[in-house]
Write a protein that holds these residues in place. Structure first.
Motif, short mmCIF file in Angstrom:
data_model
loop_
_atom_site.label_atom_id
_atom_site.label_comp_id
_atom_site.label_asym_id
_atom_site.label_seq_id
_atom_site.Cartn_x
_atom_site.Cartn_y
_atom_site.Cartn_z
N TRP A 178 0.84 -1.20 0.00
CA TRP A 178 0.00 0.00 0.00
C TRP A 178 0.87 1.26 0.00
O TRP A 178 0.62 2.22 -0.74
CB TRP A 178 -0.93 -0.01 1.22
CG TRP A 178 -1.77 1.22 1.36
CD1 TRP A 178 -2.93 1.51 0.71
CD2 TRP A 178 -1.51 2.35 2.21
NE1 TRP A 178 -3.41 2.74 1.11
CE2 TRP A 178 -2.56 3.27 2.02
CE3 TRP A 178 -0.50 2.65 3.11
CZ2 TRP A 178 -2.62 4.49 2.72
CZ3 TRP A 178 -0.54 3.87 3.80
CH2 TRP A 178 -1.60 4.77 3.59
N LEU A 179 1.92 1.24 0.83
CA LEU A 179 2.80 2.40 0.93
C LEU A 179 3.45 2.73 -0.41
O LEU A 179 3.61 3.91 -0.77
CB LEU A 179 3.89 2.15 1.98
CG LEU A 179 3.48 2.32 3.44
CD1 LEU A 179 4.53 1.73 4.35
CD2 LEU A 179 3.25 3.79 3.76
N LYS A 180 3.82 1.72 -1.16
CA LYS A 180 4.49 1.94 -2.44
C LYS A 180 3.57 2.60 -3.46
O LYS A 180 4.04 3.19 -4.44
CB LYS A 180 5.03 0.62 -2.99
CG LYS A 180 6.21 0.07 -2.18
CD LYS A 180 6.74 -1.21 -2.76
CE LYS A 180 7.58 -0.95 -4.00
NZ LYS A 180 8.30 -2.17 -4.45
N GLN A 181 2.26 2.52 -3.23
CA GLN A 181 1.30 3.13 -4.14
C GLN A 181 0.92 4.55 -3.72
O GLN A 181 0.12 5.20 -4.37
CB GLN A 181 0.03 2.27 -4.21
CG GLN A 181 0.27 0.88 -4.76
CD GLN A 181 -0.94 -0.03 -4.60
OE1 GLN A 181 -2.04 0.45 -4.30
NE2 GLN A 181 -0.74 -1.31 -4.78
N THR A 182 1.46 5.01 -2.59
CA THR A 182 1.14 6.34 -2.07
C THR A 182 2.40 7.21 -2.01
O THR A 182 3.52 6.73 -2.23
CB THR A 182 0.55 6.26 -0.65
OG1 THR A 182 1.61 6.01 0.30
CG2 THR A 182 -0.50 5.16 -0.54
N ALA A 183 2.20 8.47 -1.66
CA ALA A 183 3.33 9.41 -1.51
C ALA A 183 3.79 9.50 -0.06
O ALA A 183 4.61 10.36 0.28
CB ALA A 183 2.92 10.79 -2.01
N THR B 94 -9.18 23.34 4.27
CA THR B 94 -7.77 23.68 4.18
C THR B 94 -7.22 23.12 2.87
O THR B 94 -7.75 22.15 2.33
CB THR B 94 -6.97 23.09 5.37
OG1 THR B 94 -5.58 23.41 5.20
CG2 THR B 94 -7.12 21.58 5.44
N ASN B 95 -6.13 23.72 2.40
CA ASN B 95 -5.44 23.19 1.23
C ASN B 95 -4.32 22.22 1.60
O ASN B 95 -3.69 21.63 0.72
CB ASN B 95 -4.86 24.34 0.39
CG ASN B 95 -5.95 25.19 -0.24
OD1 ASN B 95 -6.98 24.67 -0.67
ND2 ASN B 95 -5.73 26.50 -0.30
N LEU B 96 -4.06 22.06 2.88
CA LEU B 96 -3.03 21.12 3.34
C LEU B 96 -3.48 19.69 3.02
O LEU B 96 -4.65 19.34 3.24
CB LEU B 96 -2.81 21.27 4.84
CG LEU B 96 -2.31 22.66 5.30
CD1 LEU B 96 -2.41 22.79 6.80
CD2 LEU B 96 -0.90 22.90 4.82
N THR B 97 -2.58 18.87 2.51
CA THR B 97 -2.94 17.53 2.07
C THR B 97 -2.48 16.45 3.04
O THR B 97 -1.58 16.67 3.85
CB THR B 97 -2.35 17.24 0.68
OG1 THR B 97 -0.92 17.36 0.75
CG2 THR B 97 -2.89 18.22 -0.35
N PHE B 98 -3.09 15.28 2.92
CA PHE B 98 -2.72 14.13 3.74
C PHE B 98 -1.32 13.64 3.35
O PHE B 98 -0.86 13.84 2.23
CB PHE B 98 -3.72 12.98 3.56
CG PHE B 98 -5.05 13.20 4.21
CD1 PHE B 98 -5.32 14.33 4.96
CD2 PHE B 98 -6.06 12.25 4.07
CE1 PHE B 98 -6.55 14.51 5.57
CE2 PHE B 98 -7.30 12.43 4.65
CZ PHE B 98 -7.54 13.56 5.41
N ALA B 99 -0.69 12.92 4.28
CA ALA B 99 0.67 12.43 4.04
C ALA B 99 0.73 11.46 2.87
O ALA B 99 1.77 11.33 2.21
CB ALA B 99 1.17 11.73 5.30
N SER B 100 -0.37 10.75 2.59
CA SER B 100 -0.35 9.73 1.54
C SER B 100 -0.67 10.28 0.16
O SER B 100 -0.66 9.53 -0.82
CB SER B 100 -1.35 8.62 1.89
OG SER B 100 -2.63 9.16 2.14
N TYR B 101 -0.95 11.58 0.04
CA TYR B 101 -1.31 12.16 -1.26
C TYR B 101 -0.05 12.54 -2.03
O TYR B 101 0.95 12.92 -1.47
CB TYR B 101 -2.17 13.40 -1.09
CG TYR B 101 -3.59 13.14 -0.64
CD1 TYR B 101 -4.50 14.19 -0.59
CD2 TYR B 101 -4.04 11.88 -0.27
CE1 TYR B 101 -5.80 13.99 -0.18
CE2 TYR B 101 -5.34 11.67 0.15
CZ TYR B 101 -6.22 12.72 0.20
OH TYR B 101 -7.52 12.51 0.62
#
Length: 347
Positions: free
Chosen positions: A25-30, A340-347
């Motif tokens: 899963w991690l490899k598919q996220t940022a 907010t415009n702040l994004t999640f860690a996985s984006y």
């Protein structure tokens, strides 16, 4: 207003195999790339000791160490990097956050307030076959839990107090995981919190299937227990440990107490109270590391979870007991809106 999403993942099997699934899963996220950026901007204010970290996990949660090893097999990172990102045990050489919790007669409702860039965007149902209890809830820093419930109905959430005078010990989200991993009821959770080493100062709020409940005030130096039904971000017992500035926390607590006159408040009314900014429990202070990212409600007796991202949402319902009995989960993600415009860690 930004649209956000959290993936819902399920796993039945070993901790090692969960680690493999998580690594994939991690490899598919940022998420890992974003974590590396954060470490470059601010060097860790703690040390990494591989043997000591291994030893402490063998004492309290050897299965979680296997989970980390499963992730390592996929990610192919050195052990020191795995511990830095996923071990969550810190040795001293530390931003503010919020969070509000109310305990009704038979439920716990909680707002998780923090910075979106730290949020995994991953909600996990895990039924292990190699030890430790089955759990449901949002993940924090991949291997940790910021709130959740286990197969026995024990429900947990925590509230930040301060990071003054940190000690060598587990951080809050790994402590949340250890509670769900190892404890069947409130008394066992209190005993575990008394035994394990703590990095920082938090209140851990627990409720079990017998509807016993407690708020455990913890610092690296002290621990005390109270049996109230409300908690924000200051200690009521360990007052000498409080931050100098607690005005926002005490005012939010006052608003919460005024709007929850008794513990018999209907659970959906309580959920709306927490999730609708109009009532001033939900926070939009995202840039100050204390904006509400999710609202969760747990029913320990029924093993049912209500959950939503962002504000003014009708919660999704998951019957954990039915999933534990083998029923397939139909829902694949949570969606919502945060201001907010702040994004999640996985984006």
């Amino acid at each position: 207003m930004q649209q956000v999403k959290s993936d819902i993942l399920t796993h039945r099997g070993s901790h090692f195999d969960l680690g493999v699934q998580t690594g994939q899963w991690l490899k598919q996220t940022a998420l890992l790339k974003n974590r590396e950026k954060e470490w470059r901007k601010r060097m860790p204010r703690f040390d990494i000791h591989i043997k000591e970290t291994y030893d402490i996990f063998q004492m309290y949660a050897p299965q979680i160490w296997e989970e980390i090893k499963g992730m390592q097999e996929v990610l192919q990172l050195p052990t020191s990097q795995m511990i830095l990102n996923f071990g969550h045990y810190r040795f001293t050489k530390l931003k503010n956050s919020g969070c509000t919790i109310f305990l009704g007669n038979d439920y716990m409702v909680r707002n998780y307030d923090y910075h979106p860039a730290t949020y995994d965007g991953r909600f996990l149902l895990f039924q292990p076959n190699d030890g430790g209890y089955a759990q449901i809830g949002p993940t924090s820093r991949v291997t940790g839990r910021m709130d959740g419930m286990n197969e026995h109905g024990l429900t947990m959430g925590y509230n930040f107090m301060h990071r003054k005078k940190p000690g060598d010990g587990f951080v809050c989200y790994m402590i949340g995981r250890l509670i769900l991993q190892n404890c069947k009821n409130v008394s066992e959770a209190i005993q575990l919190l008394k035994e394990i080493p703590h990095r920082s100062s938090f209140s851990y709020i627990v409720m079990d299937a017998n509807l016993n409940h407690a708020i455990v005030e913890v610092t690296p130096r002290n621990i005390d227990v109270r049996y109230d039904r409300t908690c924000t971000n200051h200690f009521e017992l360990l007052t000498h440990e409080n931050r100098n500035y607690t005005k926002e926390s005490t005012e939010r607590l006052s608003r919460l107490i005024q709007q929850t006159p008794n513990s018999s408040m209907d659970k959906m009314e309580a959920f709306e109270l927490f999730n609708n900014p109009e009532y001033e429990i939900y926070s939009k202070l995202f840039k100050s590391w204390s904006g509400t990212i999710h609202t969760s409600l747990y029913e320990p007796k029924k093993r049912i979870v209500y959950f939503t991202l962002g504000e003014n949402q009708s919660p999704s319902k998951i019957d954990f007991s039915k999933w534990l009995q083998g029923e397939t989960l139909e829902i694949k993600s949570f969606k919502g809106s945060i201001d907010t415009n702040l994004t999640f860690a996985s984006y």
